[in-house]
Design a protein around this motif. Structure first.
Motif, PDB file in Angstrom:
ATOM      1  N   GLN A  60       0.814  -1.205   0.000  1.00 32.81           N
ATOM      2  CA  GLN A  60       0.000   0.000   0.000  1.00 32.81           C
ATOM      3  C   GLN A  60       0.851   1.259   0.000  1.00 32.81           C
ATOM      4  O   GLN A  60       0.543   2.235  -0.701  1.00 32.81           O
ATOM      5  CB  GLN A  60      -0.930   0.025   1.212  1.00 32.81           C
ATOM      6  N   ALA A  61       1.927   1.252   0.782  1.00 31.28           N
ATOM      7  CA  ALA A  61       2.791   2.424   0.843  1.00 31.28           C
ATOM      8  C   ALA A  61       3.491   2.674  -0.488  1.00 31.28           C
ATOM      9  O   ALA A  61       3.856   3.819  -0.794  1.00 31.28           O
ATOM     10  CB  ALA A  61       3.825   2.249   1.956  1.00 31.28           C
ATOM     11  N   HIS A  62       3.636   1.625  -1.302  1.00 37.46           N
ATOM     12  CA  HIS A  62       4.345   1.754  -2.572  1.00 37.46           C
ATOM     13  C   HIS A  62       3.424   2.161  -3.720  1.00 37.46           C
ATOM     14  O   HIS A  62       3.854   2.906  -4.623  1.00 37.46           O
ATOM     15  CB  HIS A  62       5.037   0.439  -2.910  1.00 37.46           C
ATOM     16  N   LEU A  63       2.166   1.710  -3.716  1.00 39.58           N
ATOM     17  CA  LEU A  63       1.255   1.947  -4.840  1.00 39.58           C
ATOM     18  C   LEU A  63       0.415   3.204  -4.610  1.00 39.58           C
ATOM     19  O   LEU A  63      -0.364   3.265  -3.643  1.00 39.58           O
ATOM     20  CB  LEU A  63       0.338   0.748  -5.053  1.00 39.58           C
ATOM     21  N   PRO A  64       0.532   4.215  -5.457  1.00 37.71           N
ATOM     22  CA  PRO A  64      -0.234   5.466  -5.293  1.00 37.71           C
ATOM     23  C   PRO A  64      -1.749   5.242  -5.324  1.00 37.71           C
ATOM     24  O   PRO A  64      -2.490   5.973  -4.667  1.00 37.71           O
ATOM     25  CB  PRO A  64       0.229   6.323  -6.477  1.00 37.71           C
ATOM     26  N   GLN A  65      -2.210   4.251  -6.091  1.00 39.62           N
ATOM     27  CA  GLN A  65      -3.645   4.027  -6.221  1.00 39.62           C
ATOM     28  C   GLN A  65      -4.285   3.481  -4.948  1.00 39.62           C
ATOM     29  O   GLN A  65      -5.516   3.450  -4.829  1.00 39.62           O
ATOM     30  CB  GLN A  65      -3.959   3.086  -7.392  1.00 39.62           C
ATOM     31  N   LEU A  66      -3.460   3.048  -3.978  1.00 36.39           N
ATOM     32  CA  LEU A  66      -3.985   2.546  -2.707  1.00 36.39           C
ATOM     33  C   LEU A  66      -3.913   3.594  -1.599  1.00 36.39           C
ATOM     34  O   LEU A  66      -4.212   3.300  -0.451  1.00 36.39           O
ATOM     35  CB  LEU A  66      -3.225   1.291  -2.266  1.00 36.39           C
ATOM     36  N   LYS A  67      -3.531   4.827  -1.977  1.00 35.64           N
ATOM     37  CA  LYS A  67      -3.434   5.923  -1.010  1.00 35.64           C
ATOM     38  C   LYS A  67      -4.140   7.150  -1.572  1.00 35.64           C
ATOM     39  O   LYS A  67      -4.335   7.262  -2.793  1.00 35.64           O
ATOM     40  CB  LYS A  67      -1.968   6.268  -0.735  1.00 35.64           C
ATOM     41  N   PRO A  68      -4.542   8.077  -0.713  1.00 40.08           N
ATOM     42  CA  PRO A  68      -5.122   9.331  -1.211  1.00 40.08           C
ATOM     43  C   PRO A  68      -4.049  10.147  -1.927  1.00 40.08           C
ATOM     44  O   PRO A  68      -2.847   9.913  -1.740  1.00 40.08           O
ATOM     45  CB  PRO A  68      -5.596  10.027   0.072  1.00 40.08           C
ATOM     46  N   PRO A  69      -4.457  11.131  -2.751  1.00 42.86           N
ATOM     47  CA  PRO A  69      -3.475  11.958  -3.475  1.00 42.86           C
ATOM     48  C   PRO A  69      -2.510  12.644  -2.514  1.00 42.86           C
ATOM     49  O   PRO A  69      -2.862  12.994  -1.393  1.00 42.86           O
ATOM     50  CB  PRO A  69      -4.349  12.979  -4.202  1.00 42.86           C
ATOM     51  N   LYS A  70      -1.268  12.831  -2.984  1.00 40.81           N
ATOM     52  CA  LYS A  70      -0.264  13.464  -2.142  1.00 40.81           C
ATOM     53  C   LYS A  70      -0.691  14.865  -1.751  1.00 40.81           C
ATOM     54  O   LYS A  70      -1.272  15.604  -2.548  1.00 40.81           O
ATOM     55  CB  LYS A  70       1.081  13.513  -2.869  1.00 40.81           C
ATOM     56  N   CYS A  71      -0.348  15.233  -0.521  1.00 39.52           N
ATOM     57  CA  CYS A  71      -0.774  16.535  -0.001  1.00 39.52           C
ATOM     58  C   CYS A  71       0.074  16.846   1.223  1.00 39.52           C
ATOM     59  O   CYS A  71       0.465  15.948   1.953  1.00 39.52           O
ATOM     60  CB  CYS A  71      -2.255  16.501   0.362  1.00 39.52           C
ATOM     61  N   ASN A  72       0.364  18.126   1.445  1.00 36.50           N
ATOM     62  CA  ASN A  72       1.141  18.554   2.599  1.00 36.50           C
ATOM     63  C   ASN A  72       0.203  18.851   3.757  1.00 36.50           C
ATOM     64  O   ASN A  72      -0.514  19.851   3.745  1.00 36.50           O
ATOM     65  CB  ASN A  72       1.978  19.798   2.262  1.00 36.50           C
ATOM     66  N   MET A  73       0.212  17.990   4.754  1.00 37.41           N
ATOM     67  CA  MET A  73      -0.706  18.146   5.878  1.00 37.41           C
ATOM     68  C   MET A  73      -0.334  19.317   6.784  1.00 37.41           C
ATOM     69  O   MET A  73      -1.147  19.783   7.580  1.00 37.41           O
ATOM     70  CB  MET A  73      -0.729  16.865   6.711  1.00 37.41           C
ATOM     71  N   VAL A  74       0.888  19.821   6.662  1.00 36.76           N
ATOM     72  CA  VAL A  74       1.321  20.933   7.498  1.00 36.76           C
ATOM     73  C   VAL A  74       0.817  22.255   6.950  1.00 36.76           C
ATOM     74  O   VAL A  74       0.294  23.102   7.675  1.00 36.76           O
ATOM     75  CB  VAL A  74       2.858  20.955   7.633  1.00 36.76           C
ATOM     76  N   THR A  75       0.947  22.447   5.637  1.00 35.64           N
ATOM     77  CA  THR A  75       0.603  23.740   5.033  1.00 35.64           C
ATOM     78  C   THR A  75      -0.777  23.765   4.386  1.00 35.64           C
ATOM     79  O   THR A  75      -1.343  24.835   4.192  1.00 35.64           O
ATOM     80  CB  THR A  75       1.663  24.104   3.971  1.00 35.64           C
ATOM     81  N   ASP A  76      -1.295  22.599   4.026  1.00 38.40           N
ATOM     82  CA  ASP A  76      -2.552  22.593   3.273  1.00 38.40           C
ATOM     83  C   ASP A  76      -3.468  21.465   3.761  1.00 38.40           C
ATOM     84  O   ASP A  76      -4.072  20.748   2.958  1.00 38.40           O
ATOM     85  CB  ASP A  76      -2.242  22.427   1.779  1.00 38.40           C
ATOM     86  N   SER A  77      -3.598  21.332   5.076  1.00 40.29           N
ATOM     87  CA  SER A  77      -4.350  20.217   5.644  1.00 40.29           C
ATOM     88  C   SER A  77      -5.836  20.261   5.298  1.00 40.29           C
ATOM     89  O   SER A  77      -6.481  19.222   5.178  1.00 40.29           O
ATOM     90  CB  SER A  77      -4.177  20.188   7.164  1.00 40.29           C
ATOM     91  N   GLU A  78      -6.391  21.457   5.124  1.00 43.50           N
ATOM     92  CA  GLU A  78      -7.829  21.582   4.839  1.00 43.50           C
ATOM     93  C   GLU A  78      -8.193  20.985   3.490  1.00 43.50           C
ATOM     94  O   GLU A  78      -9.335  20.545   3.285  1.00 43.50           O
ATOM     95  CB  GLU A  78      -8.252  23.042   4.913  1.00 43.50           C
ATOM     96  N   ASN A  79      -7.266  21.002   2.546  1.00 42.31           N
ATOM     97  CA  ASN A  79      -7.540  20.495   1.202  1.00 42.31           C
ATOM     98  C   ASN A  79      -7.042  19.066   0.991  1.00 42.31           C
ATOM     99  O   ASN A  79      -7.151  18.546  -0.120  1.00 42.31           O
ATOM    100  CB  ASN A  79      -6.905  21.424   0.157  1.00 42.31           C
ATOM    101  N   CYS A  80      -6.491  18.456   2.053  1.00 40.26           N
ATOM    102  CA  CYS A  80      -5.990  17.092   1.929  1.00 40.26           C
ATOM    103  C   CYS A  80      -7.146  16.103   2.040  1.00 40.26           C
ATOM    104  O   CYS A  80      -8.011  16.240   2.910  1.00 40.26           O
ATOM    105  CB  CYS A  80      -4.947  16.802   3.011  1.00 40.26           C
ATOM    106  N   GLU A  81      -7.128  15.108   1.173  1.00 39.07           N
ATOM    107  CA  GLU A  81      -8.178  14.091   1.160  1.00 39.07           C
ATOM    108  C   GLU A  81      -7.817  12.947   2.090  1.00 39.07           C
ATOM    109  O   GLU A  81      -6.778  12.310   1.942  1.00 39.07           O
ATOM    110  CB  GLU A  81      -8.373  13.567  -0.257  1.00 39.07           C
ATOM    111  N   GLU A  82      -8.675  12.681   3.063  1.00 38.17           N
ATOM    112  CA  GLU A  82      -8.439  11.596   4.013  1.00 38.17           C
ATOM    113  C   GLU A  82      -8.733  10.248   3.367  1.00 38.17           C
ATOM    114  O   GLU A  82      -9.643  10.123   2.550  1.00 38.17           O
ATOM    115  CB  GLU A  82      -9.328  11.796   5.244  1.00 38.17           C
TER     116      GLU A  82
END
Length: 605
Positions: free
Chosen positions: A124-146
């Motif tokens: 899961q950690a290796h395949l992007p399709q098994l994780k939400p889109p990349k996002c910076n939780m420090v600077t842009d947490s409101e727009n990060c997809e859980e």
């Protein structure tokens, strides 16, 4: 005829142990099976398994926040629930082992379950399709997809495969390694004590590698590689334990361990109005020599005498046998007595593990507010402070076993140098000084930061880690040795599993204690000691003093219960009973084994 005679001559003098079997179910041969040569394979699994699980646990919150995009509070709950589940499931592993599977097969089956969890986490950690889109939780947490739906399901499936596997493997590694030694043999019994020290050495080595090398790999090469390394470590451990199959002596499972326990309570309740006979031979399960028919390794003890009523045979003038739910053996009753009597000792280690929780949380926060520069270009990660005790333990544990134990054995006559109960007590006493050191240093750090704006070196808080590391060497090993040696036939894995539950209860108590302290110390004008996000505004030093006081009170409480256990675990004494006019003729030399009789009759602390 000649072939039969030759076979008999070849087998003459060959010893077999009917109570243990080899991998094919045949009686084991002490010349071929068991001993340290067999235990070494299990020690390898202990080192590799803790290496794998610790590497995941220590960096899991980083992965959950940065890759899965869960909130900080949810991430913290995910990590604590995961850790709590691992330790609580140790009871399941102990039950399955003692009742149905045996320690080897339980360890092997759930070892592969744990391995599958590591592999799935790595995938899961290796395949992007098994994780939400990349996002910076420090600077842009409101727009990060859980992570939700299928992605979250894969993550939790992988995580709890690891939890189930690790929880069921842990007690069986200890129990199966210890099963390789025959406690009735004095030489083997001494080696058993060395094995427990070696097991903790393997644990410390695995933790040290996980907190340094594997965490560094996760940080610099990615979590997919880090999880993959954990999977590789687990695979190596399983390969090692399988390699020792031909050398193991295995204890047969005894069937459900809970049914005989329940029968004792039911029978004792049904016969609560009966009066225990003055002659113990009238109790069910004792022969004319006052030795249990089903096991010669048990004696009738003075503790919890009301349970002895379950062994009273009712004479109704018929030869009809009583139901096992109305009539139990002395061995069954003593098994229940053991379970009840170890609970206070177990409870005394919960505060100890609450202190451990602080060193993994608030002490790391202390380090974050301090100067962590070692050189101009190298910074010490605050979380790496947890490796300090293990660096010390990797050195001290072998020295303790090779020098202290033989020296102490000359004076005490005890095979372990000092008894497990004494070892636990010394460790609990040292834990108090770990919190005193933490409180003093936090006061100095806070005053320095507020009064002069100076930042102390992160190495100023190392004493609290060093003291607790020494404390853990005594308490953790002593507790495991105590529980294993106290357990009767067929309950070693389950009682060993109870030691891991202390970790869970300690961490849960830590959370409750923090909330309670904040509620009690808060007022209309001031917030609680630990209510601020700024450590310089919190009163962590006062919280540490509170833990120091609780730790010392817990030590005093332990002294009472250890003496109570020592006194009430002794066999019924002939002379004492004759004075009391009870007429018991069970002599005081009946015990679990020679080493256990020594332990029970000595003075504790």
């Amino acid at each position: 005829m000649e072939m039969e005679a030759r076979r008999q001559n070849n087998n003459k003098g060959m010893e077999v142990e009917e109570s243990t079997v080899d991998w094919k179910g045949r009686p084991s041969n002490p010349n071929k099976h068991g001993g340290m040569k067999a235990a070494v394979f299990v020690l390898g699994l202990q080192a590799f398994e803790i290496m794998a699980i610790a590497a995941v646990g220590n960096n899991l919150i980083t992965y959950v926040i940065n890759e899965m995009h869960f909130s900080l509070s949810n991430s913290a709950n995910i990590v604590t629930n995961f850790i709590g589940t691992v330790f609580l499931l140790a009871l399941l592993g102990g039950y399955l082992s003692d009742s149905f599977l045996g320690s080897f097969w339980t360890m092997l089956i759930f070892g592969f379950v744990e391995l599958s969890g590591f592999i799935l986490l790595s995938v899961q950690a290796h395949l992007p399709q098994l994780k939400p889109p990349k996002c910076n939780m420090v600077t842009d947490s409101e727009n990060c997809e859980e992570a939700k739906g299928f992605k979250a399901s894969i993550f939790f499936l992988a995580l709890y495969l690891v939890a189930i596997g690790s929880g069921c493997v842990k007690p069986n590694m200890i129990a199966h390694g210890a099963d390789q030694f025959d406690q009735s043999n004095p030489k083997q019994s001494k080696k058993l004590s060395s094995y427990f020290n070696a097991a903790y050495f393997a644990f410390s080595t695995g933790e040290l590698v996980a907190l340094t090398v594997l965490v560094w790999v996760q940080t610099h090469s990615g979590m997919d590689v880090g999880f993959g390394v954990s999977a590789a470590a687990m695979a190596l451990g399983l390969f090692g334990v399988v390699s020792g199959t031909l050398y193991y002596r295995n204890k047969r499972p005894q069937g459900s361990i809970f049914t005989p326990i329940a029968q004792v309570f039911v029978a004792a309740m049904l016969k609560r109005k009966q009066i225990c006979p003055s002659n113990p031979q009238m109790l069910h399960g004792l022969n004319q020599n006052n030795v249990p028919n089903d096991s010669g390794s048990v004696f009738l003890t003075q503790r919890f005498r009301f349970l002895d009523k379950a062994c009273i045979k009712v004479e109704d003038g018929t030869n009809k046998k009583e139901s096992p739910w109305r009539l139990c053996t002395v061995t069954q009753v003593e098994q229940v007595k053991v379970l009840i009597s170890v609970v206070p000792i177990f409870a005394c280690t919960i505060i100890f593990n609450t202190i451990l929780a602080q060193l993994q949380t608030f002490s790391v926060q202390q380090g974050s507010a301090m100067n962590n520069k070692l050189t101009k270009n190298f910074h010490v990660p605050p979380a790496s402070l947890q490796s300090i005790p293990y660096i010390m333990l990797v050195i001290l544990v072998p020295l303790y076993d090779k020098f202290f134990v033989p020296l102490a054995r000359k004076y005490t006559g005890h095979e372990s140098g000092i008894s497990p109960l004494q070892r636990i007590g010394f460790g609990l006493f040292l834990a108090t000084f770990s919190m005193i050191s933490a409180a003093l240093m936090e006061k100095k750090r806070r005053d320095s930061a507020l009064d002069s704006g100076k930042t102390l070196s992160i190495f100023s808080i190392t004493p609290q880690f060093l003291i607790f590391g020494l404390s853990e060497m005594f308490t953790a090993v002593g507790l495991i040795e105590f529980f294993y040696k106290q357990s009767l036939k067929g309950m070693q894995a389950f009682l060993t599993a109870m030691t891991y539950c202390s970790y869970s209860f300690g961490f849960y108590l830590s959370s409750l204690l923090v909330s309670f302290v904040n509620k009690v110390t808060s007022s209309s004008s001031n917030r609680g000691w630990l209510s601020e996000n700024d450590i310089n505004k919190d009163r962590l030093d006062l919280f540490y003093w509170l833990l120091a006081v609780l730790s010392f009170l817990n030590f005093i409480n332990y002294l009472f219960w250890s003496r109570w256990h020592s006194k009430n675990s002794s066999p019924m004494n002939t002379q004492q009973n004759e004075k009391n006019g009870e007429g018991f003729i069970i002599t005081n030399h009946y015990g679990f084994n020679n080493s256990k009789s020594l332990e029970i009759n000595e003075n504790i602390l």
